[in-house]
Structure formats: C-alpha cells, structure tokens
Design a protein around this motif. Structure first.
Motif, short mmCIF file in Angstrom:
data_model
loop_
_atom_site.label_atom_id
_atom_site.label_comp_id
_atom_site.label_asym_id
_atom_site.label_seq_id
_atom_site.Cartn_x
_atom_site.Cartn_y
_atom_site.Cartn_z
N GLY A 42 3.88 12.14 2.65
CA GLY A 42 2.65 12.61 3.27
C GLY A 42 2.05 11.58 4.19
N ALA A 43 1.28 12.06 5.17
CA ALA A 43 0.66 11.16 6.15
C ALA A 43 -0.41 10.28 5.53
CB ALA A 43 0.05 11.99 7.29
N LEU A 44 -1.18 10.84 4.60
CA LEU A 44 -2.34 10.13 4.03
C LEU A 44 -1.95 8.82 3.36
CD1 LEU A 44 -5.36 10.02 3.19
CD2 LEU A 44 -4.74 11.36 1.18
N LEU A 45 -1.03 8.90 2.39
CA LEU A 45 -0.67 7.72 1.62
C LEU A 45 0.08 6.68 2.44
CD1 LEU A 45 -1.73 9.24 -0.82
CD2 LEU A 45 0.31 8.62 -2.07
N ASP A 46 0.86 7.15 3.42
CA ASP A 46 1.70 6.23 4.17
C ASP A 46 0.97 5.57 5.33
OD1 ASP A 46 4.12 4.90 4.55
OD2 ASP A 46 4.72 6.30 6.12
N ILE A 47 0.26 6.37 6.16
CA ILE A 47 -0.38 5.79 7.34
C ILE A 47 -1.88 6.06 7.43
CG2 ILE A 47 1.75 5.68 8.68
CD1 ILE A 47 1.06 8.25 10.06
N GLY A 48 -2.34 7.17 6.84
CA GLY A 48 -3.78 7.47 6.85
C GLY A 48 -4.59 6.39 6.17
N LYS B 122 0.85 -1.19 0.00
CA LYS B 122 0.00 0.00 0.00
C LYS B 122 0.88 1.24 0.00
CE LYS B 122 1.40 1.13 3.89
NZ LYS B 122 2.13 2.38 4.05
N PRO B 123 0.40 2.41 -0.44
CA PRO B 123 -0.84 2.55 -1.20
C PRO B 123 -0.66 1.91 -2.59
CG PRO B 123 0.42 4.59 -1.29
CD PRO B 123 1.17 3.65 -0.38
N PHE B 124 -1.74 1.35 -3.09
CA PHE B 124 -1.71 0.61 -4.36
C PHE B 124 -1.01 1.41 -5.45
CE2 PHE B 124 -4.96 -2.79 -5.82
CZ PHE B 124 -3.92 -3.63 -6.12
N ALA B 125 -1.34 2.71 -5.52
CA ALA B 125 -0.72 3.60 -6.50
C ALA B 125 -0.93 5.03 -6.01
CB ALA B 125 -1.34 3.38 -7.88
N MET B 126 -0.56 6.01 -6.82
CA MET B 126 -0.59 7.41 -6.37
C MET B 126 -1.98 8.04 -6.44
SD MET B 126 2.38 7.99 -5.24
CE MET B 126 2.41 9.77 -5.09
N ASN B 127 -2.85 7.48 -7.27
CA ASN B 127 -4.22 8.01 -7.37
C ASN B 127 -5.15 6.93 -7.94
OD1 ASN B 127 -3.82 8.02 -10.23
ND2 ASN B 127 -2.91 10.06 -10.10
N SER B 128 -6.43 7.24 -7.97
CA SER B 128 -7.41 6.20 -8.37
C SER B 128 -7.30 5.84 -9.85
CB SER B 128 -8.83 6.65 -8.04
OG SER B 128 -9.14 7.87 -8.67
#
Length: 334
Positions: free
Chosen positions: A172-178, A97-103
């Motif tokens: 960033g916090a979101l992609l790594d742990i959020g 994770k995250p699978f990729a950088m955006n949807s």
C-alpha cells in the motif's frame, strides 16, 4: 570507539545502508555483522560489503555481544516481531519505517525499549537530512511568519513490486511512502495531534491502498494536505506556506538536497556512492547513522529528531487513515 552496527536483513535497503556507511569515517562507524534468514545471502552480502561476520538467523545477531546497535531492514510485516527480539535481548535498535503495522505494535516496541532501557528509533531518515534541519531552524525563527498550510506529495509507480501491492507483505501507498508526507507535517507542527483527519482513496484488488488524499486540520486554523500514490508519478515535493513567505522542499522530499526559501534556492549535495544504489539519494542514510551515534554517545534512549512520541502519533494517524479508506491488515485483529 567506532559504533558497531549489526544489520538485520540482507535486502536492498541494507545494501544501500552499507554503501552510505562507507561515506562516514571508519573510526566512527563499523558494520560488524550481517544477519539474514539465509546464511548464503548473508555470506554473499558480507563478501560484497566487507562485513566480518555473517549469520543465518536473527537470533544469532541478538546474542552477539560485539554489536552496539541493530539496523532492522526487513519487510514491514516483520518489524514488530524482529524488533521485539532485539529489544528484549537488550540491543539498541534503529528500525526501518513504517515502525510496525499499526499503533498497537508500535506501542509494544516502545514499551519493550523502555523496559530494557535501550535506544530505539524509527528510521525516518528524512528527519536527519541537512535540508530538514534547515527547515526546523527556519520555522523556529518564524522565517515565514505563522505557518498556515503544509502540503506534501509523494507518488512513485511501483505496482510491479510485490511488497508494494500484496497485503501479506504489508503493501500500500500509505505505509511505504505516505508515511514520509505525514511525518513532514508532524515535523512542521512539532508533533501536535491534528484536530481532524479526512482521508479518501482508491484500493487495489489486493485490498491495499493505491492512491490516497488526506486533509488534516490543526489548532489555530492551520491545515495540512497530503497526496500519495503507488500508481502515479507526483512532483514529490513539500510546501510550507506562512503569513510572511514560503518554504519549498524540492523533490525527492523524503531525501532532499534542494531547499527554496522565499524563491531563494540552496543546495545540500550528497557524497557519491562507491557502489550502485537501489534507491534515490541513499548515501543520505549516513545522516541517520550519525544521528544514532550521537544519541548513543550522549546516553539518549531516543532521538530528539524523531522522538518515539512522534512515531506513535504517526502510526495512530495512519491507523485512522486506513480505517477511513478501508484497508485492514491481519495484524489489526491479532
């Protein structure tokens, strides 16, 4: 027959994954190949972990016929490119994770997996832990009545780590742990799309998010609240509050060993590692590996514990949060 793993990337997470593998029966799981962009790093890794083959490129791993599944443990920014390389080579893939950088990138990966008729899973290891399995069972039995509120916290001071703070490295916090807080909410609410998302946060000078608060509203007057930060230490636990009681996943909520249901505590200890680990509770990566093996044995192309639809929705929610908080990556305009 043992499931034959190829590792893509010789970094910290691949080290921990290899250590976790040693806690599983060798007749079930074998790491047969390690591939890195540096042949020297791959050889060092193979020596340390007893991996028979070492490659100095990902392309060699993609062509290796003696690999059942590739574990992708490289930088966030590389997941899309490297994931497509393996999927288009007809390889089953477990991607960190995250699978990729955006949807949009995530949808590309899902489409490639379907086109090539191969297995694909986002490595949200949390979903495979016994604690999370127990939470799902309790929710199915309505053990706490109707769920009204879900809260999840994850804060870990990591401003000193380049990949956490630099935009070019997907920081960033979101992609790594959020992502762990959000996936927990989606698990509790069975992959339902929220009716509304409200996010606010503060950014680092590099343009990535340092701390974020997210409130999501779901159907039937249900609410979820998430806070995550790469600057502050938080309790790192998760709560499910229902009309008849509560469930608490004690920190670390993303790799938990302790569950409290209506004030009654149960422990789910992990096996001890044979080598020092880089990350907390990493021997728990064994549960994810075993989940993949079971899916492959059944001929499944995705995991029921972390279905691809959940990964797509998760990234769409993260895209919306980034939009509201003001984080833009170069991949968003490609």
């Amino acid at each position: 027959m043992a499931t034959r793993w190829g590792l893509c990337g010789a970094g910290k997470i691949s080290h921990d994954f290899s250590v976790a593998m040693k806690t599983l029966p060798p007749g079930d799981h074998q790491i047969t190949v390690i591939a890195s962009r540096s042949l020297e790093r791959a050889k060092d890794f193979s020596k340390k972990h007893g991996v028979p083959k070492a490659y100095g490129s990902y392309e060699e791993l993609a062509k290796d016929p003696d690999v059942d599944i590739v574990y992708v443990g490289v930088l966030h920014t590389e997941h899309w490119r490297v994931g497509l390389l393996f999927l288009n080579a007809g390889k089953n893939v477990l991607c960190e994770k995250p699978f990729a950088m955006n949807s949009r990138q995530v949808k590309d990966l899902v489409a490639a997996a379907r086109k090539n008729n191969v297995f694909l899973m986002e490595a949200i290891w949390s979903r495979c832990f016994p604690v999370h399995a127990e939470v799902r069972r309790l929710l199915a039995e309505e053990a706490v009545g109707e769920v009204k509120l879900v809260k999840a916290y994850f804060g870990s001071p990591q401003l000193h780590i380049p990949r956490s703070v630099e935009k070019e490295l997907g920081g960033g916090a979101l992609l790594d742990i959020g992502v762990y807080c959000l996936q927990f909410v989606l698990m509790v609410f069975n992959g339902e799309r929220p009716e509304s998302i409200q996010a606010t946060g503060v950014l680092l000078d590099s343009g990535v998010d340092e701390s974020v608060v997210v409130v999501m509203k779901f159907s039937r007057k249900r609410i979820a609240f998430c806070t995550f930060s790469i600057a502050a230490r938080l309790p790192n636990d998760a709560f499910i509050s229902g009309t008849n009681g509560s469930i608490q996943v004690l920190g670390p909520m993303h790799c938990p060993t302790t569950l409290v249901v209506n004030n009654k505590k149960t422990e789910h200890p992990l096996p001890e590692p044979h080598l020092p680990l880089n990350f907390t509770n990493s021997t728990g990566l064994r549960y994810e590996a075993e989940e993949v093996r079971q899916c492959l044995l059944k001929g499944l192309k995705e995991s029921p514990r972390m279905p691809l639809a959940d990964s797509v929705l998760l990234t769409e929610i993260m895209d919306e949060i980034r939009k509201q908080v003001g984080v833009v990556f170069s991949q968003d305009s490609q």
